[in-house]
Design an enzyme around this catalytic site. Sequence first.
Site, PDB file in Angstrom:
ATOM      1  N   ARG A   1     112.956 -25.418 -17.021  1.00  0.00           N
ATOM      2  CA  ARG A   1     112.919 -26.693 -17.738  1.00  0.00           C
ATOM      3  C   ARG A   1     112.180 -27.725 -16.875  1.00  0.00           C
ATOM      4  O   ARG A   1     112.690 -28.188 -15.863  1.00  0.00           O
ATOM      5  CB  ARG A   1     114.326 -27.205 -18.052  1.00  0.00           C
ATOM      6  CG  ARG A   1     114.288 -28.598 -18.705  1.00  0.00           C
ATOM      7  CD  ARG A   1     115.538 -28.957 -19.496  1.00  0.00           C
ATOM      8  NE  ARG A   1     116.696 -29.240 -18.687  1.00  0.00           N
ATOM      9  CZ  ARG A   1     117.804 -29.848 -19.150  1.00  0.00           C
ATOM     10  NH1 ARG A   1     117.879 -30.219 -20.415  1.00  0.00           N
ATOM     11  NH2 ARG A   1     118.834 -30.036 -18.343  1.00  0.00           N
TER      12      ARG A   1
ATOM     13  N   ASP B   1     125.438 -33.832 -14.760  1.00  0.00           N
ATOM     14  CA  ASP B   1     124.027 -34.014 -14.458  1.00  0.00           C
ATOM     15  C   ASP B   1     123.585 -35.356 -15.016  1.00  0.00           C
ATOM     16  O   ASP B   1     124.418 -36.183 -15.410  1.00  0.00           O
ATOM     17  CB  ASP B   1     123.193 -32.851 -14.983  1.00  0.00           C
ATOM     18  CG  ASP B   1     123.223 -32.721 -16.505  1.00  0.00           C
ATOM     19  OD1 ASP B   1     123.701 -33.652 -17.195  1.00  0.00           O
ATOM     20  OD2 ASP B   1     122.739 -31.695 -17.023  1.00  0.00           O
TER      21      ASP B   1
END
Length: 531
Positions: free
Chosen positions: A167, A449
């Site tokens: 990603r 996150d």
Amino acid sequence: MSTTLTRSPRVLAAPGDRHDEILTPAALDFIGRLTAEFGERRAGLLKERRRQTLRLAAGSPLDFPMVTSAVRADPTWRVAPPAPGLMDRRVEITGPPQRRMAVNALTSGANVWMADFEDATAPTWDNIIGGQIVLLDAIERRIDFTTDDGKHYRLGADDRLATIVVRPRGWHLDEEHLEYDGRPVPAALVDFGLYFFHCAQRQIDAGHGPYFYLPKLENRYEARLWNDIFVTAQDLLGIPRGTIRATVLIETITAAFEMEEILHELREHSAGLNAGRWDYLFSLIKTFGHRTDFLLPDRSKVTMTAPFMRAYTELLVRTCHRRGAHAIGGMAAQVPAKDPAANEAVLATVRLDKEREAEGGFDGSWVAHPGLVPVCREVFDTVLCERPHQLDRTREDVEVTPADLLSVRRVSGPPTPEGVRTNIAVALGYFDAWLGGQGAVAIDGLMEDAATAEIARVQIWQWLRHRVIDRESVLNVLDEEALALTAVRPWAPVEEARRLFERTALAAELPLFFTPDAYSRHLVQRAEARR
């Protein structure tokens, strides 16, 4: 594409250990070619994002695009069939591209490891280039090290490893350690380009391919940009078109209205869609936070069974399966507990969440910790049995309207004092870790996150804007949480984290992301240009 005016980006950071293996002249030239071809187009799409934000704030309705109705109505088109290593995706584990994480994730028993340069990585230069080194070493199976506490990590030649999917960072972010034509290189092109240049052929030779997760897309035009980049990158390196496969995270409210169009733009390179929960709620508040009918309660109360969230996930499954694409569920962020009774409660929560997804038609789901892989696999094994996916469940029973996707009022309610404190504590704690170079951090039993910090700070902003909480109370809690964090981490940049919270959660106008400004202020460390 013209290459006569193309030149390599300049490296503005100090050299690091093994950086020369990644920042080769040929790799930098490749990044330069992508930047020359697509940099201006990316800038134009970011301007269109801002225009769309203003239109929606002014009252323009959000609807399925009329101009693409023919794409949605055409029952014949399909995305490419699943690529090698992506046929069965029932368990996917996510985490930053660090050596320990790489070994744990690749050998966890998960089908896929999403190596995350975006939300799970604080983008220091060493983290970004170090992550590329880790991926190269992982593919070559040469990770073998012992930590200071005596734990040994290795990738054996015979280990059955998860498929790597990378990603890159989102379109809104720059990489200020690389300069092209006097401007920073788009971070997405750095992460994609370096991995593709060094690892695409290696992955093909290993029987897989260069696979990606694409974050925070807002519309079909941004998907088209990625597709054009894929075509160009494959042509430049002599790799057949369609070798790249990409899964798009549907984590913005505007993208939810263009799922079919996004699949259509990427169809020869598409590997499906993913439901990103916290970023989706974050996007909803950014887009409609000025409206009282979009006022959300404590984030712990906004579950995936909320009507508007269920509409979003059911539409995602229906859209994917109608077009032959995988539908991947959201993150289980829980961290297993050491106490057996507490751990049973953790696993029961995860099991319930994964049962909802598997029974709803998803083909797989995410976990953040290797200890959750077995329970996720058990749930999907029960539903899938011997099948690698459930693309045959087309969910023709699902009918979702724009009103269904925007029916937030049905879960509205005032925030609780506990919800306010939790958001402040989580945002502050995460900012502290991120400023210290850590992008994934365990807080109160959850692996957090950047997406968690974003929803936490924008909820505070939204509640303050609508005066359901008062600024003085927020500042008092902020004082208390900053003192508590300092007591535990006296060496940490708590005061910088506090100022970051004030800039991004307490300002009159909501910053769209906390990362760009914080990155420029704190993580960029330039040296004399090397090129």
